[in-house]
Motif scaffolding. Structure first.
Motif, mmCIF file in Angstrom:
data_model
loop_
_atom_site.group_PDB
_atom_site.id
_atom_site.type_symbol
_atom_site.label_atom_id
_atom_site.label_comp_id
_atom_site.label_asym_id
_atom_site.label_seq_id
_atom_site.Cartn_x
_atom_site.Cartn_y
_atom_site.Cartn_z
ATOM 1 N N GLU A 131 0.763 -1.302 0.051
ATOM 2 C CA GLU A 131 -0.144 -0.052 0.026
ATOM 3 C C GLU A 131 0.920 1.319 -0.045
ATOM 4 O O GLU A 131 0.504 2.239 -0.520
ATOM 5 C CB GLU A 131 -0.869 0.131 1.360
ATOM 6 N N LYS A 132 2.002 1.289 0.861
ATOM 7 C CA LYS A 132 2.830 2.446 0.964
ATOM 8 C C LYS A 132 3.313 3.026 -0.511
ATOM 9 O O LYS A 132 3.008 4.123 -0.853
ATOM 10 C CB LYS A 132 3.990 2.286 2.120
ATOM 11 N N PRO A 133 4.147 2.113 -0.944
ATOM 12 C CA PRO A 133 4.692 2.568 -2.406
ATOM 13 C C PRO A 133 3.550 3.157 -3.400
ATOM 14 O O PRO A 133 3.526 3.892 -4.268
ATOM 15 C CB PRO A 133 5.334 1.629 -3.007
ATOM 16 N N ASN A 134 2.307 2.212 -3.415
ATOM 17 C CA ASN A 134 1.302 2.474 -4.498
ATOM 18 C C ASN A 134 0.767 4.124 -4.120
ATOM 19 O O ASN A 134 0.691 4.601 -5.163
ATOM 20 C CB ASN A 134 0.137 1.572 -4.199
ATOM 21 N N ALA A 135 0.768 4.379 -3.086
ATOM 22 C CA ALA A 135 0.080 5.673 -2.517
ATOM 23 C C ALA A 135 1.342 6.634 -2.690
ATOM 24 O O ALA A 135 0.926 7.871 -3.211
ATOM 25 C CB ALA A 135 -0.270 5.648 -0.895
ATOM 26 N N LEU A 136 2.431 6.202 -2.559
ATOM 27 C CA LEU A 136 3.451 7.073 -2.898
ATOM 28 C C LEU A 136 3.435 7.604 -4.041
ATOM 29 O O LEU A 136 3.856 8.666 -4.604
ATOM 30 C CB LEU A 136 4.971 6.497 -2.425
ATOM 31 N N TRP A 137 3.352 6.560 -4.979
ATOM 32 C CA TRP A 137 3.923 6.876 -6.731
ATOM 33 C C TRP A 137 2.469 6.970 -7.481
ATOM 34 O O TRP A 137 2.783 7.733 -8.278
ATOM 35 C CB TRP A 137 4.657 5.476 -7.165
ATOM 36 N N PHE A 138 1.508 6.541 -6.995
ATOM 37 C CA PHE A 138 0.136 6.975 -7.864
ATOM 38 C C PHE A 138 -0.943 7.464 -6.975
ATOM 39 O O PHE A 138 -1.046 7.039 -5.815
ATOM 40 C CB PHE A 138 -0.236 5.564 -8.470
ATOM 41 N N LYS A 139 -1.466 8.605 -7.358
ATOM 42 C CA LYS A 139 -2.855 8.996 -6.610
ATOM 43 C C LYS A 139 -3.855 7.859 -7.144
ATOM 44 O O LYS A 139 -3.903 7.147 -7.898
ATOM 45 C CB LYS A 139 -3.159 10.302 -7.241
ATOM 46 N N ASP A 140 -5.070 8.034 -6.245
ATOM 47 C CA ASP A 140 -6.249 7.090 -6.285
ATOM 48 C C ASP A 140 -6.794 6.942 -7.780
ATOM 49 O O ASP A 140 -7.114 6.075 -8.388
ATOM 50 C CB ASP A 140 -7.285 7.216 -5.328
ATOM 51 N N ASP A 141 -7.010 8.379 -8.245
ATOM 52 C CA ASP A 141 -7.521 8.245 -9.511
ATOM 53 C C ASP A 141 -6.583 7.982 -10.862
ATOM 54 O O ASP A 141 -7.020 7.952 -11.861
ATOM 55 C CB ASP A 141 -7.966 9.572 -9.735
ATOM 56 N N GLU A 142 -5.347 7.680 -10.561
ATOM 57 C CA GLU A 142 -4.452 7.239 -11.366
ATOM 58 C C GLU A 142 -4.230 5.633 -11.569
ATOM 59 O O GLU A 142 -3.602 5.219 -12.408
ATOM 60 C CB GLU A 142 -3.102 7.920 -11.195
ATOM 61 N N GLN A 143 -5.101 4.951 -10.728
ATOM 62 C CA GLN A 143 -4.989 3.423 -10.608
ATOM 63 C C GLN A 143 -6.434 3.195 -11.027
ATOM 64 O O GLN A 143 -7.348 3.547 -10.356
ATOM 65 C CB GLN A 143 -4.606 2.778 -9.094
ATOM 66 N N VAL A 144 -6.561 2.120 -12.078
ATOM 67 C CA VAL A 144 -7.709 1.792 -12.755
ATOM 68 C C VAL A 144 -8.115 0.474 -12.289
ATOM 69 O O VAL A 144 -7.103 -0.530 -11.933
ATOM 70 C CB VAL A 144 -7.604 2.058 -14.110
#
Ligand code: IDP
Ligand code: MG
Length: 144
Positions: A131-144
């Motif tokens: 979760e940590k790297p996902n949130a650091l590298w991509f905003k929620d609306d950049e993850q489909v």
């Protein structure tokens, strides 16, 4: 992320972007069946990388690692599979061991590199740490 999915964070380091390995690496995860959630080629700041590698901040190679990762664009991606199919564990097996010397042929590190400081791809090593790297590298609306 959908409740029934497990995500993993995978990146491609600067010299491997320059070596033209992006396609070879992405192809392996596509072929394997890991769904794409987010992907971007970006040059990231040292502050961002210090956060990304915060768990390694006391290691002797930390500053060199941050400088190297900041030296050119990297490709970062999030991929997923159904829960229970263990994409985090499978992703680590596909990447190989941290030190390419210990990586078997047919793994990414086993096939494309020889040096631990130039080992191509970081990837999530546990479901809890994703979760940590996902949130650091991509905003929620950049993850489909
Ligand atoms: P990982 O990338 O396989 O998860 P980590 O222990 O999280 O490995 O280390 C992050 C990165 O730090 C590695 O990808 C590697 O480039 C670098 N690194 C790890 N151990 C060493 C070392 O002993 N010397 C130099 N660099 C290292
Ligand atoms: Mg790691």
């Amino acid at each position: 992320m959908a409740a029934n999915k497990e995500c993993t964070f995978i990146a491609i380091k600067p010299d491997d972007v320059q070596r033209g390995l992006i396609g070879d690496i992405i192809k392996r995860f596509e072929q394997k069946g890991f769904q794409l959630v987010a992907m971007e080629c970006q040059q990231v700041s040292k502050e961002h990388l210090q956060q990304h590698y915060i768990d390694l901040k006391d290691r002797s190679f930390h500053n060199a690692l941050v400088d190297y990762m900041n030296s050119g664009p990297v490709v970062a991606m999030v991929r997923q599979g159904l829960k229970g199919l263990n994409v985090v564990k499978t992703g680590r097996i596909m990447l190989g061991e941290t030190n390419p010397v210990d990586s078997k042929p047919s793994t990414i590190k086993g096939d494309f590199c020889i040096q631990v400081g130039r080992n191509i791809c970081p990837g999530s090593d546990s479901v809890e740490s994703v979760e940590k790297p996902n949130a650091l590298w991509f905003k929620d609306d950049e993850q489909v």
